[in-house]
Design a protein around this motif. Structure first.
Motif, PDB file in Angstrom:
ATOM      1  N   LYS A  88       0.832  -1.207   0.000  1.00 48.01           N
ATOM      2  CA  LYS A  88       0.000   0.000   0.000  1.00 48.01           C
ATOM      3  C   LYS A  88       0.864   1.253   0.000  1.00 48.01           C
ATOM      4  CE  LYS A  88      -4.028  -1.943   2.369  1.00 48.01           C
ATOM      5  NZ  LYS A  88      -4.827  -1.901   3.615  1.00 48.01           N
ATOM      6  N   ALA A  89       1.970   1.224   0.753  1.00 42.70           N
ATOM      7  CA  ALA A  89       2.869   2.383   0.788  1.00 42.70           C
ATOM      8  C   ALA A  89       3.480   2.643  -0.586  1.00 42.70           C
ATOM      9  CB  ALA A  89       3.967   2.169   1.828  1.00 42.70           C
ATOM     10  N   ARG A  90       3.854   1.571  -1.283  1.00 40.73           N
ATOM     11  CA  ARG A  90       4.433   1.746  -2.624  1.00 40.73           C
ATOM     12  C   ARG A  90       3.392   2.311  -3.594  1.00 40.73           C
ATOM     13  NH1 ARG A  90       7.959   0.675   0.482  1.00 40.73           N
ATOM     14  NH2 ARG A  90       9.849  -0.483   0.031  1.00 40.73           N
ATOM     15  N   LEU A  91       2.161   1.850  -3.471  1.00 38.65           N
ATOM     16  CA  LEU A  91       1.108   2.403  -4.331  1.00 38.65           C
ATOM     17  C   LEU A  91       0.810   3.843  -3.954  1.00 38.65           C
ATOM     18  CD1 LEU A  91      -1.499  -0.469  -4.729  1.00 38.65           C
ATOM     19  CD2 LEU A  91       0.294   0.233  -6.305  1.00 38.65           C
ATOM     20  N   GLY A  92       0.962   4.175  -2.681  1.00 38.77           N
ATOM     21  CA  GLY A  92       0.726   5.543  -2.222  1.00 38.77           C
ATOM     22  C   GLY A  92       1.687   6.552  -2.829  1.00 38.77           C
ATOM     23  N   GLU A  93       2.824   6.063  -3.325  1.00 40.05           N
ATOM     24  CA  GLU A  93       3.795   6.944  -3.990  1.00 40.05           C
ATOM     25  C   GLU A  93       3.247   7.458  -5.321  1.00 40.05           C
ATOM     26  OE1 GLU A  93       7.126   4.326  -4.296  1.00 40.05           O
ATOM     27  OE2 GLU A  93       7.569   4.442  -2.155  1.00 40.05           O
ATOM     28  N   ARG A  94       2.305   6.741  -5.874  1.00 39.01           N
ATOM     29  CA  ARG A  94       1.643   7.123  -7.125  1.00 39.01           C
ATOM     30  C   ARG A  94       0.140   6.942  -6.904  1.00 39.01           C
ATOM     31  NH1 ARG A  94       5.535   3.832 -11.355  1.00 39.01           N
ATOM     32  NH2 ARG A  94       7.480   4.762 -10.665  1.00 39.01           N
TER      33      ARG A  94
END
Length: 135
Positions: A88-94
């Motif tokens: 989720k954190a990685r997706l939150g970057e985009r």
């Protein structure tokens, strides 16, 4: 099931195919792994079916390659909930990517969606732990 998945993915590929460009499609999946009885969840025969679905999806999409990863290869030994938070954190970057996540109604199946996204992030190099260096 394989036909439904292939049709869903094809809907994203059609505009690219219509533009006349050459597409190289890689299907990435988790390699089914049977654990010892104490660690096993569910029916191991379901893993055989999963492998067949992956093959049918790759064939239906005209995939040029297929990559399979053992669970330990793409997510290490992290707790499942910790890994979901990392994904989720990685997706939150985009943020636009997070909007495309569609979770099933059955909450006990959510981890399958997050695993699929995690494998994709692993393939493109966006899942590895971030190293923080002191100054």
């Amino acid at each position: 099931m394989a036909e439904g998945v292939a049709a869903f993915v094809s809907s994203f590929l059609e505009p690219l195919r219509a533009a006349g460009g050459t597409l190289s499609i890689t299907v990435a999946s988790e390699c089914p792994q049977v654990y010892t009885a104490g660690k096993s969840k569910g029916d191991p025969n379901d893993l055989i079916e999963l492998a067949g679905v992956v093959g049918r999806v790759a064939g239906a999409l005209g995939a040029t390659s297929e990559r399979s990863y053992l669970p330990r290869e793409w997510k290490g030994t992290l707790d499942g909930d910790v890994m979901v938070e990392r994904i989720k954190a990685r997706l939150g970057e985009r943020p636009h990517e997070h909007l495309r996540v569609q979770l099933p109604r059955a909450s006990e199946k959510h981890h399958n969606v997050w695993d699929a996204i995690g494998i994709g992030l692993h393939v493109v190099g966006r899942l590895a732990p971030r190293k923080v260096f002191p100054r």
